[in-house]
Design a protein around this motif. Structure first.
Motif, short mmCIF file in Angstrom:
data_model
loop_
_atom_site.label_atom_id
_atom_site.label_comp_id
_atom_site.label_asym_id
_atom_site.label_seq_id
_atom_site.Cartn_x
_atom_site.Cartn_y
_atom_site.Cartn_z
N ASP A 188 -7.49 7.79 -0.64
CA ASP A 188 -8.37 6.96 -1.47
C ASP A 188 -8.39 5.50 -1.03
O ASP A 188 -8.93 4.65 -1.73
CB ASP A 188 -8.00 7.10 -2.95
CG ASP A 188 -6.54 6.78 -3.21
OD1 ASP A 188 -5.83 6.39 -2.27
OD2 ASP A 188 -6.11 6.93 -4.37
N TYR A 193 -2.46 -0.55 4.85
CA TYR A 193 -2.61 -1.99 4.62
C TYR A 193 -1.27 -2.70 4.81
O TYR A 193 -0.21 -2.08 4.85
CB TYR A 193 -3.14 -2.24 3.20
CG TYR A 193 -4.65 -2.08 3.10
CD1 TYR A 193 -5.25 -0.83 3.23
CD2 TYR A 193 -5.47 -3.19 2.90
CE1 TYR A 193 -6.63 -0.69 3.16
CE2 TYR A 193 -6.85 -3.06 2.82
CZ TYR A 193 -7.42 -1.81 2.95
OH TYR A 193 -8.78 -1.69 2.88
N THR A 195 0.25 -4.29 2.69
CA THR A 195 1.06 -3.85 1.56
C THR A 195 0.14 -3.03 0.66
O THR A 195 -1.05 -2.88 0.97
CB THR A 195 1.70 -5.03 0.79
OG1 THR A 195 2.70 -4.49 -0.11
CG2 THR A 195 0.68 -5.83 -0.02
P1 ADP Z 1 -3.17 11.16 -1.47
O1 ADP Z 1 -3.32 11.76 -2.82
O2 ADP Z 1 -4.46 11.07 -0.71
O3 ADP Z 1 -2.07 11.78 -0.66
P2 ADP Z 1 -1.44 8.93 -2.18
O4 ADP Z 1 -1.63 8.47 -3.58
O5 ADP Z 1 -0.28 9.80 -1.87
O6 ADP Z 1 -2.81 9.63 -1.71
O7 ADP Z 1 -1.39 7.68 -1.17
C1 ADP Z 1 -2.43 6.71 -1.19
C2 ADP Z 1 -1.98 5.49 -1.98
O8 ADP Z 1 -0.90 4.86 -1.30
C3 ADP Z 1 -3.02 4.41 -2.11
O9 ADP Z 1 -3.86 4.64 -3.20
C4 ADP Z 1 -2.17 3.13 -2.26
O10 ADP Z 1 -2.11 2.69 -3.61
C5 ADP Z 1 -0.78 3.56 -1.85
N1 ADP Z 1 -0.17 2.65 -0.87
C6 ADP Z 1 1.07 2.13 -0.95
N2 ADP Z 1 1.32 1.32 0.07
C7 ADP Z 1 0.22 1.33 0.86
C8 ADP Z 1 -0.13 0.67 2.09
N3 ADP Z 1 0.72 -0.14 2.71
N4 ADP Z 1 -1.35 0.92 2.61
C9 ADP Z 1 -2.22 1.74 1.99
N5 ADP Z 1 -1.95 2.39 0.83
C10 ADP Z 1 -0.74 2.19 0.26
#
Ligand code: ADP
Ligand code: ASP
Ligand code: MG
Length: 424
Positions: A188, A193, A195
């Protein structure tokens, strides 16, 4: 591992693995959108294996049902229950693909099979037999829709799951087994990123991240990828991208490539900031300052398979004894306190204190190897904002500080700005 990956090359088409996480398959509408992404790649000439997660929130619901049924549950039956979420989405996506004119077939973990070890609930992948999928690619080019997160424990033939977030690992492992050109992890957010973009809107998308950095970011709390998926990508050199399923399916977004350090031209000192609220701090006050005490504390914790992270030892207020402070994952907090309490006489401490509302903030970057004073800058910046540091750990490419959980966002933003990571 993955030794049985088949070498057949009967299909001339290059192969691609696409993984879609929970929010990307949250309902039938979203699954139809995923089908469009898959269609684009099939039309681009790939044989495609898609790995899907359960609909968002589903696995949490299943886990809660297991715990409601009995707080002390059988891990094998836990796996039977929680693996079901991915079965649903794999079948639904196969139907949606067929509905838009593509050949597609679902594959459960046991059908490939994806074999695991015996650690039900957090099993590791032993090997994947990709021959069935390759045969189906060769025969009719059908898209293989694989239920992520699950496999089969070969000795008992029972379903095993790979730990929370495990579909990422399924995807990279399948990519290695099928010798795919790359593995695209759709989620999503449109990449990795500097962070978590949900807590720092000024976070920047990275074009590339080194395997080692991604490994640290994931293990220090960035849940965008499961740690084991990064390990596998690194060991098997799988070109892995993180991309957004929310982008227009007609064109693919650039995303973030997880790759070898040598592929990255410009390396900042700090690449990213991660945080984790899943920590707990334990302090033993007034421990005798003599040889063998640290072993008496940490050996029984290791025997109980509790991973200790940060350790700080300092002189107690009385000037004669020492205080030992360490952190454990919050899930292991109660067990760790119990282990230490049971050994009070052996260890010989005055007081045992536990704090659960703590957070670990970490800065990561391969550039730290060649720069001095990176962490010192952070200590000053946090102190200037009145944030008390409870414990510190450092290693070659990262440092972490333990602070009160209430300051998490402030600390992450402070370090993000300090190391010049804010978007203009
Ligand atoms: P999925 O259900 O697609 O596996 P996740 O919820 O496990 O997704 O992982 C995506 C989430 O990871 C993002 O929505 C974001 O809030 C979080 N996240 C934490 N750190 C980072 C980062 N450094 N870069 C991108 N996303 C991050
Ligand atoms: N559905 C599983 C979970 O929520 C696996 C995954 O999404 O990767 O943990
Ligand atoms: Mg995930």
């Amino acid at each position: 591992m993955l030794a049985k990956a088949t070498m057949q090359s009967s299909s001339p088409r290059p192969r691609l693995v696409m993984k879609f996480g929970g929010t990307s398959v949250a309902n039938v509408e979203r699954i139809k959108n995923v089908a469009q992404h898959v269609k684009r790649e099939v039309e681009a000439g790939y044989d495609v294996a898609v790995v899907v997660s359960a609909m968002s929130g589903k696995t949490n619901e299943l886990v809660a049902w297991v715990k409601e049924a009995s707080p002390l549950y059988d891990q094998r039956e836990y796996d039977t229950v929680v693996a079901s979420g991915e079965q649903v989405t794999s079948g639904l996506l196969a139907i949606c693909l067929q509905a838009i004119g593509l050949k597609a077939r679902s594959w459960q973990g046991w059908q490939m099979p994806l074999r695991t070890d015996t650690q039900h609930g957090s099993a590791r992948i032993g090997e994947i037999d990709g021959s069935g999928i390759l045969k189906s690619f060769a025969e009719d080019g059908a898209v293989a829709v694989i239920a992520g997160f699950q496999g089969i424990e070969p000795k008992t033939g029972r379903i095993a799951t790979l730990g929370r977030g495990g579909s990422d690992t399924s995807a990279v492992a399948v990519a290695a087994a099928l010798k795919a050109e790359r593995c695209d992890i759709y989620t999503d957010v449109d990449g990795v990123y500097t962070t978590d973009p949900r807590i720092v809107p000024k976070a920047k998308r990275l074009d590339k991240v080194a395997f080692e950095e991604m490994l640290e970011m994931a293990s220090l709390g960035a849940k965008v990828l499961q740690v084991r998926s990064v390990e596998l990508a690194m060991v098997h050199n799988v070109r892995t991208y993180v991309r957004s399923s929310f982008d227009n399916p007609a064109q693919s977004s650039p995303g973030t490539l997880i790759c070898a350090e040598e592929e990255i031209m410009e390396q900042p000192v700090v690449t990213g900031i991660a945080y984790s609220k899943d920590e707990a701090q334990i302090t033993l006050r007034q421990v005798a300052d003599k040889p063998g005490v640290a072993a008496a504390v940490f050996e029984p914790l290791a025997d109980a398979s509790i991973v200790v992270d940060m350790i700080v030892q300092n002189v107690s207020a009385d000037g004669k004894t020492t205080d030992i402070t360490f952190t454990v994952p919050s899930a292991d907090y109660a067990r760790a306190m119990d282990v230490i309490e049971k050994r009070k006489d052996e260890i010989g401490y005055e007081l045992l204190q536990g704090v659960q509302d703590v957070a670990k903030i970490s800065a990561i970057g391969v550039g730290m190897r060649s720069h001095a004073g990176v962490a010192a800058k952070a200590f000053k910046a946090l102190a200037d904002r009145g944030i008390n540091i409870r414990a510190i750990t450092t290693s070659e490419i990262k440092f972490s500080v333990l602070i009160d959980v209430a300051y998490t966002e402030l600390a992450v933003r402070t370090l993000h700005s300090l190391y010049g990571l804010d978007a203009a």
